[in-house]
Write a protein that holds these residues in place. Structure first.
Motif, PDB file in Angstrom:
ATOM      1  N   ILE A  81      -6.276  -2.190   0.425  1.00  0.00           N
ATOM      2  CA  ILE A  81      -5.179  -3.275   0.032  1.00  0.00           C
ATOM      3  C   ILE A  81      -4.289  -3.760   0.884  1.00  0.00           C
ATOM      4  O   ILE A  81      -3.487  -2.331   0.963  1.00  0.00           O
ATOM      5  CB  ILE A  81      -4.497  -2.549  -1.447  1.00  0.00           C
ATOM      6  CG1 ILE A  81      -5.485  -2.488  -2.136  1.00  0.00           C
ATOM      7  CG2 ILE A  81      -3.979  -4.139  -2.068  1.00  0.00           C
ATOM      8  CD1 ILE A  81      -5.497  -1.460  -3.573  1.00  0.00           C
ATOM      9  N   TYR A  82      -4.065  -4.918   1.586  1.00  0.00           N
ATOM     10  CA  TYR A  82      -2.844  -5.291   2.924  1.00  0.00           C
ATOM     11  C   TYR A  82      -1.753  -4.896   1.812  1.00  0.00           C
ATOM     12  O   TYR A  82      -1.401  -5.403   1.394  1.00  0.00           O
ATOM     13  CB  TYR A  82      -3.211  -6.328   2.452  1.00  0.00           C
ATOM     14  CG  TYR A  82      -2.598  -6.760   4.305  1.00  0.00           C
ATOM     15  CD1 TYR A  82      -2.830  -6.742   5.986  1.00  0.00           C
ATOM     16  CD2 TYR A  82      -1.736  -7.622   4.495  1.00  0.00           C
ATOM     17  CE1 TYR A  82      -2.221  -7.029   6.958  1.00  0.00           C
ATOM     18  CE2 TYR A  82      -0.494  -8.322   5.459  1.00  0.00           C
ATOM     19  CZ  TYR A  82      -1.575  -7.801   6.525  1.00  0.00           C
ATOM     20  OH  TYR A  82      -0.531  -8.454   7.666  1.00  0.00           O
ATOM     21  N   ARG A  83      -1.097  -4.289   3.729  1.00  0.00           N
ATOM     22  CA  ARG A  83       0.961  -3.818   2.655  1.00  0.00           C
ATOM     23  C   ARG A  83       1.446  -3.439   4.042  1.00  0.00           C
ATOM     24  O   ARG A  83       0.601  -3.131   4.947  1.00  0.00           O
ATOM     25  CB  ARG A  83       0.835  -3.332   1.265  1.00  0.00           C
ATOM     26  CG  ARG A  83       0.652  -1.561   1.860  1.00  0.00           C
ATOM     27  CD  ARG A  83       0.262  -0.944   0.327  1.00  0.00           C
ATOM     28  NE  ARG A  83      -0.395   0.064   0.246  1.00  0.00           N
ATOM     29  CZ  ARG A  83      -1.289   0.813  -0.725  1.00  0.00           C
ATOM     30  NH1 ARG A  83      -1.029  -0.155  -1.977  1.00  0.00           N
ATOM     31  NH2 ARG A  83      -1.764   1.797  -0.749  1.00  0.00           N
ATOM     32  N   HIS A  84       2.215  -3.662   3.682  1.00  0.00           N
ATOM     33  CA  HIS A  84       3.691  -3.283   5.306  1.00  0.00           C
ATOM     34  C   HIS A  84       3.633  -1.811   4.694  1.00  0.00           C
ATOM     35  O   HIS A  84       3.355  -1.623   3.557  1.00  0.00           O
ATOM     36  CB  HIS A  84       5.017  -4.105   4.723  1.00  0.00           C
ATOM     37  CG  HIS A  84       4.497  -5.609   5.462  1.00  0.00           C
ATOM     38  ND1 HIS A  84       4.538  -6.033   6.018  1.00  0.00           N
ATOM     39  CD2 HIS A  84       4.792  -6.247   4.319  1.00  0.00           C
ATOM     40  CE1 HIS A  84       4.536  -7.178   6.091  1.00  0.00           C
ATOM     41  NE2 HIS A  84       4.238  -7.866   4.579  1.00  0.00           N
ATOM     42  N   GLY A  85       3.475  -1.030   6.202  1.00  0.00           N
ATOM     43  CA  GLY A  85       3.853   0.195   6.012  1.00  0.00           C
ATOM     44  C   GLY A  85       2.669   1.209   5.412  1.00  0.00           C
ATOM     45  O   GLY A  85       2.998   2.075   5.706  1.00  0.00           O
ATOM     46  N   GLN A  86       1.388   0.484   6.008  1.00  0.00           N
ATOM     47  CA  GLN A  86       0.271   1.003   6.717  1.00  0.00           C
ATOM     48  C   GLN A  86      -0.521   0.503   7.363  1.00  0.00           C
ATOM     49  O   GLN A  86      -0.124  -0.346   8.040  1.00  0.00           O
ATOM     50  CB  GLN A  86      -0.383   1.481   5.073  1.00  0.00           C
ATOM     51  CG  GLN A  86      -0.739   0.045   5.173  1.00  0.00           C
ATOM     52  CD  GLN A  86      -2.614   0.618   3.742  1.00  0.00           C
ATOM     53  OE1 GLN A  86      -2.229   1.758   3.546  1.00  0.00           O
ATOM     54  NE2 GLN A  86      -2.940  -0.997   3.599  1.00  0.00           N
ATOM     55  N   ASP A  87      -1.509   1.503   8.297  1.00  0.00           N
ATOM     56  CA  ASP A  87      -2.053   0.577   9.206  1.00  0.00           C
ATOM     57  C   ASP A  87      -3.245   0.250   8.975  1.00  0.00           C
ATOM     58  O   ASP A  87      -4.036   0.674   9.626  1.00  0.00           O
ATOM     59  CB  ASP A  87      -1.859   1.895  10.208  1.00  0.00           C
ATOM     60  CG  ASP A  87      -2.874   1.868  11.359  1.00  0.00           C
ATOM     61  OD1 ASP A  87      -3.400   0.364  11.967  1.00  0.00           O
ATOM     62  OD2 ASP A  87      -3.444   2.662  11.611  1.00  0.00           O
ATOM     63  N   ASN A  88      -2.539  -1.244   8.137  1.00  0.00           N
ATOM     64  CA  ASN A  88      -3.648  -2.025   7.669  1.00  0.00           C
ATOM     65  C   ASN A  88      -5.209  -2.048   8.804  1.00  0.00           C
ATOM     66  O   ASN A  88      -6.495  -2.154   8.818  1.00  0.00           O
ATOM     67  CB  ASN A  88      -3.534  -3.153   7.419  1.00  0.00           C
ATOM     68  CG  ASN A  88      -2.533  -3.196   6.024  1.00  0.00           C
ATOM     69  OD1 ASN A  88      -2.536  -2.762   4.873  1.00  0.00           O
ATOM     70  ND2 ASN A  88      -1.575  -3.896   6.779  1.00  0.00           N
ATOM     71  N   ALA A  89      -4.694  -2.492   9.614  1.00  0.00           N
ATOM     72  CA  ALA A  89      -5.844  -2.542  10.908  1.00  0.00           C
ATOM     73  C   ALA A  89      -6.396  -1.546  11.597  1.00  0.00           C
ATOM     74  O   ALA A  89      -7.518  -1.337  11.615  1.00  0.00           O
ATOM     75  CB  ALA A  89      -5.377  -2.981  12.628  1.00  0.00           C
ATOM     76  N   GLY A  90      -6.076  -0.340  11.306  1.00  0.00           N
ATOM     77  CA  GLY A  90      -6.428   1.159  11.652  1.00  0.00           C
ATOM     78  C   GLY A  90      -7.545   1.024  10.949  1.00  0.00           C
ATOM     79  O   GLY A  90      -8.493   2.239  10.671  1.00  0.00           O
ATOM     80  N   LEU A  91      -7.055   1.006   9.294  1.00  0.00           N
ATOM     81  CA  LEU A  91      -7.995   1.556   8.036  1.00  0.00           C
ATOM     82  C   LEU A  91      -9.092   0.321   7.968  1.00  0.00           C
ATOM     83  O   LEU A  91      -9.892   0.915   7.661  1.00  0.00           O
ATOM     84  CB  LEU A  91      -7.247   1.089   6.388  1.00  0.00           C
ATOM     85  CG  LEU A  91      -5.975   2.445   6.583  1.00  0.00           C
ATOM     86  CD1 LEU A  91      -5.928   1.894   5.492  1.00  0.00           C
ATOM     87  CD2 LEU A  91      -6.548   3.902   6.745  1.00  0.00           C
ATOM     88  N   LEU A  92      -8.736  -0.963   8.272  1.00  0.00           N
ATOM     89  CA  LEU A  92     -10.133  -1.596   8.538  1.00  0.00           C
ATOM     90  C   LEU A  92     -10.763  -1.650   9.042  1.00  0.00           C
ATOM     91  O   LEU A  92     -12.439  -2.100   9.284  1.00  0.00           O
ATOM     92  CB  LEU A  92      -9.088  -3.437   8.584  1.00  0.00           C
ATOM     93  CG  LEU A  92     -10.667  -4.738   7.888  1.00  0.00           C
ATOM     94  CD1 LEU A  92     -10.208  -4.771   7.050  1.00  0.00           C
ATOM     95  CD2 LEU A  92      -9.953  -5.666   8.641  1.00  0.00           C
TER      96      LEU A  92
END
Ligand code: AR6
Length: 169
Positions: A81-92
């Motif tokens: 779930i796209y949000r600030h403060g997490q590694d969105n690109a790494g998870l995707l």
């Protein structure tokens, strides 16, 4: 870009491949969007098998049979779930890599992906397209079992984002 990658527009539930990928949630018990469409097309056998999987963490993937789908298998992955403060690109990126690893380790030759996280989960479409293509291209650079990877867009914006991203990979 690796010549085994195809960019296509359409409904992923109609695709003939060894596996289609589902953009699921961590319960693996169905939902809206592409998840709902895949469960409707596959029939109740898919949900029965999913119930036995005990969910799936963000960035991970699990495989089931395809039931009434043309595709022989479904690989369920859970995008961020796209949000600030997490590694969105790494998870995707991990969603794509884990799904491809599962496909290869099960001897599958063809796999189709939807644009994971770009619907309900709110991932910006252009950025998601770049992450997706880079992940697939990197994986194929070290793999000679997969023969075909189809990136399926449901809408024109996603299609254009993938086409644009493909020029940079
Ligand atoms: N074929 C190909 N792509 C599709 C199809 C289809 N039949 N239907 C939708 N898309 P989403 P997410 C595209 O929301 O953002 C579910 O409720 C859609 O246009 O399906 O990862 C799950 O249970 C978009 O570009 O998945 C989760 O709770 C892309 O698929 C949550 O949504 C992804 O949109 C996951 O959210």
């Amino acid at each position: 870009m690796d010549s085994r990658i195809e960019i296509a527009k359409g409904d992923i539930t109609k695709i003939d491949a060894d596996a289609i990928v589902n953009a699921a949630n961590s319960s693996l018990l169905g939902g809206g969007g592409v998840d709902g469409a895949i469960h409707r097309a596959a029939g109740p056998g898919l949900l029965d098998e999913c119930r036995r999987l005990d969910g799936c963490q963000t960035g991970e993937a699990k495989i089931t049979k395809g039931y009434r789908l043309k595709a022989r298998h479904v690989i369920h992955t859970v995008g961020p779930i796209y949000r600030h403060g997490q590694d969105n690109a790494g998870l995707l990126r991990s969603c794509y890599l884990r799904s491809l690893e599962l496909a290869a380790s099960n001897g599958l030759k063809s796999i189709a992906f939807p644009a994971i996280s770009t619907g309900v989960y709110g991932y910006p479409v252009e950025e998601a397209a770049r992450v997706a293509l880079e992940a697939v291209n990197d994986f194929l650079g070290n793999d000679d079992t997969l023969e075909r990877v189809v990136m399926v867009s449901f809408d024109d914006r996603n299609l254009k984002a993938l086409q644009d991203a493909s020029r940079g990979v």
